[in-house]
Design a protein around this motif. Structure first.
Motif, PDB file in Angstrom:
ATOM      1  N   GLU A 145       3.337  19.355 -25.793  1.00  0.00           N
ATOM      2  CA  GLU A 145       4.434  18.594 -25.256  1.00  0.00           C
ATOM      3  C   GLU A 145       3.871  17.413 -24.784  1.00  0.00           C
ATOM      4  O   GLU A 145       2.802  17.184 -24.234  1.00  0.00           O
ATOM      5  N   TYR A 146       5.019  16.241 -25.120  1.00  0.00           N
ATOM      6  CA  TYR A 146       4.507  14.877 -24.898  1.00  0.00           C
ATOM      7  C   TYR A 146       5.648  14.274 -23.989  1.00  0.00           C
ATOM      8  O   TYR A 146       6.782  14.595 -24.364  1.00  0.00           O
ATOM      9  N   THR A 160       2.376   9.665 -24.483  1.00  0.00           N
ATOM     10  CA  THR A 160       0.837  10.445 -24.190  1.00  0.00           C
ATOM     11  C   THR A 160       1.456  12.054 -24.113  1.00  0.00           C
ATOM     12  O   THR A 160       2.546  12.460 -24.042  1.00  0.00           O
ATOM     13  N   ARG A 161       0.429  12.780 -24.057  1.00  0.00           N
ATOM     14  CA  ARG A 161       0.340  14.135 -23.649  1.00  0.00           C
ATOM     15  C   ARG A 161       1.143  14.462 -22.518  1.00  0.00           C
ATOM     16  O   ARG A 161       0.968  13.496 -21.547  1.00  0.00           O
ATOM     17  N   ALA A 162       1.914  15.217 -22.157  1.00  0.00           N
ATOM     18  CA  ALA A 162       2.850  15.688 -20.769  1.00  0.00           C
ATOM     19  C   ALA A 162       1.820  16.263 -19.811  1.00  0.00           C
ATOM     20  O   ALA A 162       2.317  17.542 -19.553  1.00  0.00           O
ATOM     21  N   THR A 163       1.203  15.622 -19.443  1.00  0.00           N
ATOM     22  CA  THR A 163       0.204  16.116 -18.156  1.00  0.00           C
ATOM     23  C   THR A 163       0.996  16.041 -16.876  1.00  0.00           C
ATOM     24  O   THR A 163       2.031  15.207 -16.865  1.00  0.00           O
ATOM     25  N   GLY A 164       0.635  16.662 -15.885  1.00  0.00           N
ATOM     26  CA  GLY A 164       1.347  16.725 -14.620  1.00  0.00           C
ATOM     27  C   GLY A 164       0.969  15.458 -14.030  1.00  0.00           C
ATOM     28  O   GLY A 164       2.233  14.932 -13.383  1.00  0.00           O
ATOM     29  N   ALA A 165       0.021  14.836 -13.933  1.00  0.00           N
ATOM     30  CA  ALA A 165      -0.191  13.507 -13.475  1.00  0.00           C
ATOM     31  C   ALA A 165       0.885  12.567 -14.113  1.00  0.00           C
ATOM     32  O   ALA A 165       1.401  11.658 -13.451  1.00  0.00           O
ATOM     33  N   HIS A 166       0.909  12.372 -15.550  1.00  0.00           N
ATOM     34  CA  HIS A 166       1.401  11.400 -16.352  1.00  0.00           C
ATOM     35  C   HIS A 166       3.001  11.645 -15.991  1.00  0.00           C
ATOM     36  O   HIS A 166       3.980  10.717 -15.618  1.00  0.00           O
TER      37      HIS A 166
END
Length: 190
Positions: free
Chosen positions: A100-101, A121-127
């Motif tokens: 997931e991006y 970017t990758r869909a991190t929680g922080a981003h």
């Protein structure tokens, strides 16, 4: 001995300077990427989704994205995203299928284009939290089901003719009383 060591050290430093050391291995577009707030302004669409398998044609890598959340722009349930095939051209050729991006895209016909400096970017929680802070909560790519109106009968029986005529009759009486009052006032003044 000390002089030899000093001379050797000086020669090594001169060699490094002559050969040159790159400032960074990252392409210039990544090193000069604007901050996230600017990237959200530049993008026509910002959305999150899972990438499909890439296809490469003519120096461009194309991904199909199953869109999960839309933060900005007009995006459907599925989107086509393309990027240059090499990092040297500021592309993102190494995105992982099935991951997931968060994609920052510019409209290019019926698809979106993204680059290494666009913010994708990758869909991190922080981003995702940073994107939501800038653009607000996401909306679903699936339109909501239309609400079906239901009519409810207020009374069990249909209104009678007298109930339908009564408001009109009351207006006629008020109008006649107003006419009589205006006529009486104008006779007194005359």
């Amino acid at each position: 001995m000390t002089r030899r060591l000093l001379a050797l050290l000086l020669l090594a430093c001169a060699g490094v300077l002559a050969i040159g050391v790159p400032a960074s291995a990252a392409p210039a577009c990544v090193r000069n990427a604007p901050p996230l707030a600017q990237q959200t302004i530049r993008a026509d669409a910002v959305f999150a989704g899972v990438l499909g398998e890439p296809s490469t044609k003519g120096g461009v890598v194309t991904y199909t994205v199953d869109v999960a959340d839309i933060y900005k722009g007009d995006v459907g349930e599925e989107a086509t995203v393309s990027t240059p095939a090499t990092a040297k051209e500021c592309g993102l050729p190494d995105l992982l299928a099935g991951a997931e991006y968060v994609i920052f895209g510019t409209v290019d016909g019926d698809q979106f284009t993204t680059t290494a400096d666009s913010g994708t970017t990758r869909a991190t929680g922080a981003h995702v939290a940073q994107v939501e802070e800038l653009l607000g909560p996401p909306r679903s790519p699936t339109p909501p089901e239309p609400v079906e109106a239901t009519l409810t009968m207020v009374a069990e029986e249909a209104p009678t003719v007298q109930r339908l005529v009564a408001p009109g009759f009351a207006l006629v009486i008020v109008g006649l009383l107003g006419f009589v009052l205006v006529s009486a006032i104008s006779r007194r003044r005359a």
